[in-house]
Design a protein around this motif. Structure first.
Motif, PDB file in Angstrom:
ATOM      1  N   SER A  27       0.832  -1.203   0.000  1.00 39.47           N
ATOM      2  CA  SER A  27       0.000   0.000   0.000  1.00 39.47           C
ATOM      3  C   SER A  27       0.863   1.248   0.000  1.00 39.47           C
ATOM      4  CB  SER A  27      -0.923   0.020   1.218  1.00 39.47           C
ATOM      5  OG  SER A  27      -1.784  -1.083   1.189  1.00 39.47           O
ATOM      6  N   PHE A  30       2.451   1.807  -3.281  1.00 37.81           N
ATOM      7  CA  PHE A  30       1.420   2.248  -4.208  1.00 37.81           C
ATOM      8  C   PHE A  30       1.209   3.759  -4.089  1.00 37.81           C
ATOM      9  CE2 PHE A  30      -3.220   3.098  -4.456  1.00 37.81           C
ATOM     10  CZ  PHE A  30      -3.413   2.856  -5.801  1.00 37.81           C
ATOM     11  N   TRP A  34       4.429   8.151  -7.139  1.00 33.29           N
ATOM     12  CA  TRP A  34       3.410   8.067  -8.171  1.00 33.29           C
ATOM     13  C   TRP A  34       3.637   9.221  -9.141  1.00 33.29           C
ATOM     14  CZ3 TRP A  34      -2.155  10.056  -7.574  1.00 33.29           C
ATOM     15  CH2 TRP A  34      -2.939   9.612  -8.622  1.00 33.29           C
ATOM     16  N   VAL A  53      -4.696   9.411  -4.329  1.00 34.34           N
ATOM     17  CA  VAL A  53      -4.483   8.067  -4.857  1.00 34.34           C
ATOM     18  C   VAL A  53      -4.981   8.050  -6.293  1.00 34.34           C
ATOM     19  CG1 VAL A  53      -4.670   6.898  -2.621  1.00 34.34           C
ATOM     20  CG2 VAL A  53      -6.704   7.225  -3.998  1.00 34.34           C
ATOM     21  N   PRO A  54      -4.493   7.123  -7.103  1.00 33.87           N
ATOM     22  CA  PRO A  54      -4.960   7.067  -8.489  1.00 33.87           C
ATOM     23  C   PRO A  54      -6.471   6.849  -8.561  1.00 33.87           C
ATOM     24  CG  PRO A  54      -3.025   5.680  -8.188  1.00 33.87           C
ATOM     25  CD  PRO A  54      -3.457   6.132  -6.831  1.00 33.87           C
ATOM     26  N   GLN A  55      -7.131   7.619  -9.419  1.00 31.90           N
ATOM     27  CA  GLN A  55      -8.570   7.486  -9.572  1.00 31.90           C
ATOM     28  C   GLN A  55      -8.902   6.097 -10.109  1.00 31.90           C
ATOM     29  OE1 GLN A  55     -10.314  10.624 -11.799  1.00 31.90           O
ATOM     30  NE2 GLN A  55     -12.395   9.953 -11.412  1.00 31.90           N
ATOM     31  N   GLY A  56      -9.929   5.486  -9.542  1.00 35.85           N
ATOM     32  CA  GLY A  56     -10.339   4.159  -9.970  1.00 35.85           C
ATOM     33  C   GLY A  56      -9.564   3.036  -9.309  1.00 35.85           C
ATOM     34  N   SER A  57      -8.677   3.375  -8.393  1.00 30.02           N
ATOM     35  CA  SER A  57      -7.892   2.334  -7.734  1.00 30.02           C
ATOM     36  C   SER A  57      -8.758   1.556  -6.749  1.00 30.02           C
ATOM     37  CB  SER A  57      -6.698   2.944  -6.998  1.00 30.02           C
ATOM     38  OG  SER A  57      -7.147   3.705  -5.900  1.00 30.02           O
ATOM     39  N   VAL A  58      -8.383   0.330  -6.513  1.00 31.77           N
ATOM     40  CA  VAL A  58      -9.121  -0.526  -5.588  1.00 31.77           C
ATOM     41  C   VAL A  58      -9.000  -0.006  -4.159  1.00 31.77           C
ATOM     42  CG1 VAL A  58      -9.258  -2.862  -4.645  1.00 31.77           C
ATOM     43  CG2 VAL A  58      -8.830  -2.530  -7.077  1.00 31.77           C
ATOM     44  N   LEU A  59      -7.838   0.502  -3.811  1.00 29.27           N
ATOM     45  CA  LEU A  59      -7.614   0.983  -2.450  1.00 29.27           C
ATOM     46  C   LEU A  59      -8.200   2.366  -2.191  1.00 29.27           C
ATOM     47  CD1 LEU A  59      -3.965  -0.076  -1.578  1.00 29.27           C
ATOM     48  CD2 LEU A  59      -6.083  -0.894  -0.559  1.00 29.27           C
ATOM     49  N   GLY A  60      -8.526   3.115  -3.231  1.00 28.01           N
ATOM     50  CA  GLY A  60      -8.998   4.487  -3.079  1.00 28.01           C
ATOM     51  C   GLY A  60     -10.147   4.654  -2.098  1.00 28.01           C
TER      52      GLY A  60
END
Length: 166
Positions: A27, A30, A34, A53-60
């Motif tokens: 994490s 990640f 970036w 965090v990157p848009q659409g990320s699972v962890l977002g």
């Protein structure tokens, strides 16, 4: 007798602890270093991202919930968090006191958002007074997909649904 100090102290096995540490490590990697580029042609040079965090990320969504979780404690009154929606509430028979409480909660929220480098979307922010008194203006707000009106009936929601029918 257990061979694992982690199991003795935390009640979890080394296997679980190792997986938790690995998840945290992934994490963090990640979220750190970036980079992004902008443009079609020519592309810009690599730019680093210092927050988010990157848009659409699972962890977002998970990271957002963890990040915003202390807002209700900071506001110090009734509030409900659901995903990225925050609802501040005050219940009092004295409408003047209610306004004072809600204004205080809003001010505290603004302070929290500012301190955490977040922006409040004022276009999606609304205020409503729920009451059965007849002297109040009837108003409607949308909350989690439902249209709620100040008289606590379903007319606004039913009208919204019917207007979408062919």
């Amino acid at each position: 007798m257990s061979n694992s100090k982690a199991e003795d102290v935390f009640g979890i096995s080394n296997f679980v602890l190792k997986n938790i540490i690995e998840l945290i490590s992934h994490s963090l990697s990640f979220l750190i270093n970036w980079m992004f580029k902008v443009g079609v042609f020519p592309r810009s040079s690599d730019q680093s991202v210092t927050s988010g965090v990157p848009q659409g990320s699972v962890l977002g969504p998970f990271l957002f919930v963890v990040f915003i979780n202390d807002l209700p404690n900071f506001v110090a009154n009734k509030s409900i968090l659901y995903a990225d929606d925050t609802t501040l509430m005050s219940s009092n028979k004295d409408s003047t006191l209610n306004k004072v409480i809600i204004n205080y909660m809003k001010e505290r929220s603004f302070v929290w958002f500012d301190a955490n480098k977040l922006r409040l979307n004022c276009e999606k922010t609304d205020e409503i007074v729920f009451s059965l008194r007849s002297d109040l203006e009837i108003k409607s707000v949308k909350l989690l997909g439902f249209n709620l009106d100040s008289k606590l009936n379903w007319w606004a929601h039913a009208h919204s649904l019917c207007s979408r029918l062919p």
